[in-house]
Design an enzyme around this catalytic site. Structure first.
Site, PDB file in Angstrom:
ATOM      1  N   TYR B 136       0.375  -5.768 -13.386  1.00  0.00           N
ATOM      2  CA  TYR B 136       0.436  -5.214 -12.029  1.00  0.00           C
ATOM      3  C   TYR B 136      -0.992  -4.920 -11.581  1.00  0.00           C
ATOM      4  CZ  TYR B 136       1.684  -1.759  -8.358  1.00  0.00           C
ATOM      5  OH  TYR B 136       1.816  -1.057  -7.187  1.00  0.00           O
ATOM      6  N   LYS B 164       2.308  -9.072 -10.649  1.00  0.00           N
ATOM      7  CA  LYS B 164       2.559  -8.515  -9.320  1.00  0.00           C
ATOM      8  C   LYS B 164       1.204  -8.245  -8.682  1.00  0.00           C
ATOM      9  CE  LYS B 164       4.275  -4.216  -7.133  1.00  0.00           C
ATOM     10  NZ  LYS B 164       4.837  -2.874  -7.438  1.00  0.00           N
TER      11      LYS B 164
END
Lengths: 297, 297, 297, 297
Positions: B136, B164
């Site tokens: 992330y 992400k």
């Protein structure tokens, strides 16, 4: 209430044993060496002391060791920042109980805080303790930038009496003086700004450098105190490569490496932090030899 | 290993009772509503779920509630990030044990981490669990920016299979495709970039919006899936004011206020976070009325 | 060759007649007032003198008026920057012919220049004139940021002997001293950095402030020269609101307004530049009354 | 008035003879090749055409050559920007007289302009010509960033009907649509954003790429027009390395090098701009071979 801190405010690292526990003996020795060298205050549990990487228990342990070892010879400024207000209050109360002279709080951020949230955060802690609070502004680590205007509002809270500015921009200090008056107790937290900040009126210099070069740090402060600009400038440029190095490579990594070069055994950094790479250690060695901190070959 | 997530990856908030404890009942209901609305995955303990503000016990509690309630109807992606590697491993193992489909890790930063530190951090966690890991990247909250190059290196670790991207710059996604190939499993985490990211090849959209407008989020994804650019654009611009609002004011604050406007009682935010100010709530109300999420007056 | 400039290097505005032509009479008077007040050098055709907004003919006209009026009483530093190398050479040769003491060149940028392009640009000009060249670094106006490393390379060109640093970051000055030695002739071009820069070793202060407050500017310089930090700090904070104002609102706009408040008629700014809005003029009036530059009411 | 431009708006370079004069013959050929390849408009005197580095006479010469050669086959959009309003009016009137379809204006900045100054600048020009004006926002070259709000106000001026957005942030385009309505005539000027911008509703793509790969540029536009997202994405990623290259190295340098690789002789760039270094030319050659623009070896 007037601020009680001035001069060189020294930030000890938190050394670990080989098993990764806080090394109480070495921590005590580091602090003792600093006090004996003449620094004007000791500030455990700062960024240098890897505050955010310690468990609550470890934080209390470090505060206790340092306050006991300093034993009132100089003031102590204990870092008590946490992401939540509840934990910040907890640590602030604990530090007060241990006898800390003051506490330092950086508004640690995950979600950017609004001005109202920041002010309520400090106000809530301030109401729960009687000792002075220092605001700490360091967007590079804390992720949140306190404007001079917000800082000036925080300084209106009863026992919020000091501010450590670490943006590295001397103009922020000018603004603080303009907003709060020339008696505002601001401290410089950006090592390479030490000279400019003192001349701008900073009351002290919050720094990890005294782990290694306390005499040079004090020499700079003394030169400014007696108005000797030429001597201050000379002292500053002499220690500047070391100051730039520790900022560029992260204070815990760089200070730990420097202590190791001096023969101390500071233990592993707490993961994900890693020891300074070998080529950087070599660069640091050359700087320290130049400063006559360690012998050349 | 191929990635298992696609489509709308929904991030529930963490609601609290009036006493500040995790509201297990409401959390279960929020998650259930999302699954019934048709989202493609559930991701507890994200930024929206105020992960960093929860104690270790609360984190485990939330993970358990959500995984049980989802009950395998869709995959779960559990946030397990911590500042230290040791705590990250702890939470990752716990999530795996609970039956999480995958875990998500943001390299939370106080001291900026070197590339080597980042890679070792992920590698250490990856060796301790068997389920997939999503990287992330969100410098605005985590304080650290993972370059496409570093991400491509992380994706070479055995079970690190997804990323992400929340920088909000579609060029980062282009670089990932160029570095890792067109099959790279990247997900968009910047709400206003939803349209651009899907067109650039994003496999999914990680978003808190389904707490409120799951049907609209799914509608956009479906339009892209069937290649209807005009319908996708129309759906995107329709929901954009809501997406911009929740990003501008912080996901937990904005989503909590929206749920309250819908009649839920989500409890106080954890201090120092505060509820959205009244004038912002009014602005949000108008947006939700426009989307027919709540009735107008 | 050693640098010939030190102290307060004053930048006159370029006043216009009501018809928009260069006002030769007023320009001469402004320059004469500065010299009589005691400034140490005069620098026509700077940013303050709206160099980029003048035609080639007007630039030559301004250079001639100023050099003649100064008449050797102090050195002159003439701005000769142009987007193309060919025009820069043209103006540099013209300034030399008129008797300029030195020329100043900012690498104006539309397309960002590579290091090689910057160095060749200066080298080409340097080969065509015999007088010293000052490098001017000001990314905020010029659009290009010269790193300390590039500046140190430029200072190795035969007659490139000085550098005006206007980034406003004192760390840049530290780097120049470290790269080029403590004798490097650097000048501060960021007004609010005047105190910090002198203490860091700046040889001079390039400033538009002497159009209005030459005595205060000189007072600060003199205090530093005699090592009186307290007096320097006091003088600095006294003039700081004025320095901040002229930087915040653009030097030509702010200096023109201040001269008008003193009773001069400096004519219209060249479009698209416009006069300072009325509410800002009022703010400026209060600052000038506070400095006793104009009478209060 | 409705905007008249759509699709691929092609920006020719300005080639020079070995003596540094505008190469009229080659310029005509480049423009003719573009039109024959099917581009939808021709835009001389853009950043690619090194507008700011040309004398007033050269600018008029280039405008005339291009407009004559296009001969009404497609619309022409002529760059008329200057630092002063007076010169901008001059060039705008000249372009109109030559038969330009529209003019493009970037508010070139030395001193940052206020909103009022920007609006008056455009308004003054707009009152003096009858053809449409395109606003051009490109802070990276122009030094000034026009917010969506300022752009929306400029679009209310009578004949200011289009805007070219070159910030490379698709969110700016979203804001324009929100502020001005879905019929706003915005054009993308950031090459790597071509796909995202078209999907967001851009009416055209202002690009230097058609000097080399007009067919690929048109292919992308056509795929979007017929709603074929997969084909558009494939075409986009295919040409992306070339688009990234020309942006990274400066359009005049990169396009000139690419034309030389194709066998053209575009002459020296105008100093201080220099030809692309040899190792970059080699990198460019590999990209062009990959695109089958030049034969491999």
């Amino acid at each position: 209430m007037s601020a009680l801190l001035r001069g060189i405010v020294a930030y000890p690292i938190t050394p670990f044993t080989s098993k990764g526990r806080v090394d109480e003996v070495l921590l005590g020795k580091i602090v003792d060496d600093m006090v004996k060298a003449g620094v004007h205050a000791i500030a455990p549990l700062g960024s240098t002391g890897v505050l955010p990487y310690l468990s609550d228990d470890e934080r209390e342990q470090v505060a206790e060791i340092v306050i006991k070892r300093v034993a009132g010879r100089v003031p102590t400024l204990v870092g008590v920042s946490s992401l939540t207000t509840e934990r910040t209050v907890h640590h602030a109360k604990h530090a007060e109980k241990l006898g800390a002279s003051a506490v330092m709080i950086i508004p640690m951020s995950y979600w950017k805080l609004s001005d109202a949230e920041i002010i309520t955060h400090y106000d809530t802690v301030a109401k729960r303790i009687a000792i002075p609070i220092a605001v700490y502004n360091n967007p590079a680590t804390g992720g949140l930038d306190l404007s001079p205007d917000v800082i000036s509002r925080l300084l209106k809270i009863q026992n919020v009496t000091m501010v450590k500015e670490s943006t590295g921009d001397v103009n922020r200090m000018h603004r603080l003086v303009q907003l709060c008056g020339e008696d505002v107790a601001f401290y410089n937290g950006s090592n390479p700004l030490a000279l400019a900040a003192f001349v701008a009126g900073a009351r002290g210099w919050c720094t990890a450098a005294p782990n290694i070069i306390p005499k040079l740090n004090i020499e700079l402060y003394d030169a400014i105190q007696r108005g000797d600009v030429a001597a201050a400038r000379q002292s500053f440029y002499r220690q500047l490569p070391f100051l730039q190095f520790i900022v560029a490579h992260g204070l815990p990594r760089a200070i730990s490496a420097a202590l190791e070069l001096q023969g101390a055994s500071v233990g592993p950094l707490r993961a994900p932090l890693q020891a300074l790479p070998a080529e950087r250690v070599e660069e640091l060695r050359r700087i320290l030899v130049g400063l006559e901190v360690i012998p050349g070959e």
